[in-house]
Design a protein around this motif. Sequence first.
Motif, short mmCIF file in Angstrom:
data_model
loop_
_atom_site.label_atom_id
_atom_site.label_comp_id
_atom_site.label_asym_id
_atom_site.label_seq_id
_atom_site.Cartn_x
_atom_site.Cartn_y
_atom_site.Cartn_z
N GLU A 1 0.96 -1.31 -0.05
CA GLU A 1 -0.04 -0.03 -0.01
C GLU A 1 0.78 1.24 -0.01
N ALA A 2 2.03 1.26 0.57
CA ALA A 2 2.93 2.41 0.79
C ALA A 2 3.31 2.52 -0.75
N GLY A 3 3.71 1.56 -1.26
CA GLY A 3 3.90 1.53 -2.85
C GLY A 3 3.10 2.15 -3.75
N ARG A 4 1.78 1.99 -3.39
CA ARG A 4 0.77 2.58 -4.09
C ARG A 4 0.56 4.00 -4.06
N ILE A 5 0.85 4.46 -2.81
CA ILE A 5 0.72 5.95 -2.31
C ILE A 5 2.00 6.52 -3.22
N ILE A 6 3.37 6.16 -3.07
CA ILE A 6 4.26 6.30 -3.89
C ILE A 6 4.07 6.57 -5.33
N LEU A 7 3.46 5.65 -5.86
CA LEU A 7 3.23 5.49 -7.40
C LEU A 7 2.17 6.58 -7.62
N ASP A 8 1.18 6.96 -6.83
CA ASP A 8 0.20 8.00 -7.14
C ASP A 8 0.97 9.48 -7.33
N VAL A 9 2.22 9.54 -6.60
CA VAL A 9 2.85 10.73 -6.74
C VAL A 9 3.67 10.58 -7.95
N TYR A 10 4.45 9.47 -8.06
CA TYR A 10 5.20 9.40 -9.15
C TYR A 10 4.58 9.46 -10.69
N GLU A 11 3.45 8.93 -10.76
CA GLU A 11 2.74 9.18 -11.94
C GLU A 11 1.81 10.52 -12.10
N GLY B 1 12.17 -3.19 7.80
CA GLY B 1 13.10 -4.06 8.30
C GLY B 1 12.97 -4.29 9.97
N LEU B 2 12.88 -5.52 10.48
CA LEU B 2 12.90 -5.62 12.04
C LEU B 2 14.22 -6.08 12.53
N VAL B 3 14.73 -5.18 13.54
CA VAL B 3 16.08 -5.53 14.06
C VAL B 3 15.86 -6.17 15.43
N ARG B 4 16.44 -7.20 15.70
CA ARG B 4 16.64 -8.05 17.05
C ARG B 4 18.07 -8.21 17.30
N ASP B 5 18.51 -7.82 18.64
CA ASP B 5 19.92 -7.99 19.05
C ASP B 5 20.60 -7.60 18.03
N ARG B 6 20.34 -6.12 17.68
CA ARG B 6 21.40 -5.32 16.80
C ARG B 6 21.59 -6.11 15.30
N THR B 7 20.61 -6.96 14.94
CA THR B 7 20.66 -7.70 13.47
C THR B 7 19.23 -7.76 12.96
N PRO B 8 19.33 -7.42 11.60
CA PRO B 8 18.02 -7.43 11.00
C PRO B 8 17.55 -9.00 10.80
N VAL B 9 16.42 -9.18 11.30
CA VAL B 9 15.78 -10.47 11.05
C VAL B 9 14.73 -10.79 10.33
N ILE B 10 13.82 -9.62 9.82
CA ILE B 10 12.59 -9.57 8.84
C ILE B 10 13.22 -8.33 8.18
N GLY B 11 12.98 -8.73 6.56
CA GLY B 11 13.07 -7.74 5.58
C GLY B 11 11.91 -7.64 4.53
N VAL B 12 11.30 -6.70 4.44
CA VAL B 12 10.28 -6.58 3.32
C VAL B 12 10.85 -5.46 2.26
N VAL B 13 10.91 -5.78 1.10
CA VAL B 13 11.49 -4.63 0.11
C VAL B 13 10.49 -4.58 -1.05
N TYR B 14 10.00 -3.60 -1.35
CA TYR B 14 9.18 -3.74 -2.52
C TYR B 14 9.33 -2.54 -3.59
N ALA B 15 9.49 -2.85 -4.68
CA ALA B 15 9.86 -1.76 -5.72
C ALA B 15 8.50 -1.56 -6.68
N PRO B 16 7.94 -0.52 -6.26
CA PRO B 16 6.29 -0.14 -6.83
C PRO B 16 6.62 -0.09 -8.34
N ALA B 17 7.61 0.57 -8.81
CA ALA B 17 7.68 0.89 -10.50
C ALA B 17 7.75 -0.55 -11.13
#
Length: 276
Positions: free
Chosen positions: A22-32, A113-129
């Motif tokens: 959904e954040a990607g959709r918000i960004i695309l609305d501005v991008y386009e 990204g979610l960090v636990r004990d100074r280490t990233p343990v979950i990552g979600v990356v979305y490229a809207p374009a």
Amino acid sequence: MSATNSICDADLIKGLERIALEAGRIILDVYEGNSLEVERKDDDSPVTIADQRAEAYILKELAKLTPDCPVVAEESVEAGRIPDTDGDFFLVDPLDGTKEFIRGGGDFTVNIGLVRDRTPVIGVVYAPATKKLYVGCGDHARTGEVDCRNPGEYDLKPMSVRQPASPPTAVASRSHRTPETDDFLKALGVTDTVSAGSSLKFCLVAEGAADVYPRLGRTMEWDTAAGHAVLVSAGGCVTTVDGQPLSYDKREQALDSDFANPHFIAYGSRSPIAPA
């Protein structure tokens, strides 16, 4: 739901994917859109209404999804809003690759990204374009094409790093290439380099399209946490130039600001690739 007790929980991961899309959709609305106003922050880096709107949405939704988990987000830090990070916390870059976004290129991403004990343990990356979604947690990394304007039911496929080629293929920053980077690539024997922007550089290594990503320039933790987690989940590693694991929640640094990263190298293997 609290992130503290639910690392790799299916509902948590699905919720983070939904927020990134959904954040990607918000960004695309501005991008386009027809016009794009660009402001300058104190460090002269650009910021747009897309950064601000996407971050506001992400913060609101993370507060619903994981109300007990603090969030360190790029624009909030710029405004002086920095939470306590003694336990698990999220690092958010609502629009990584703003320069690419402003130029009209497609290499920009939403990073959570979610960090636990100074280490990233979950990552979600979305490229809207390009509609590419990357997710990593534990030993599982997945990717696929998802349209943020009509996600429906989607199926992400497992991905992993490849056996490093000889000589290795590198991915390097499109906007921040440095002489030090060129020297490193020469020492490693690299003859083939792919240029990319944003956290997609981590993801290209994670999906086996390249073997190494050197970043011998300044970055912030919200730039890297999500992609770092995706790469590690796919079988890679991220180290400082002296071979130590890249850590997070760096505060009161003598030579730099809070959350600033040192130079680092991302590898498509569990250990650094030896120079040629």
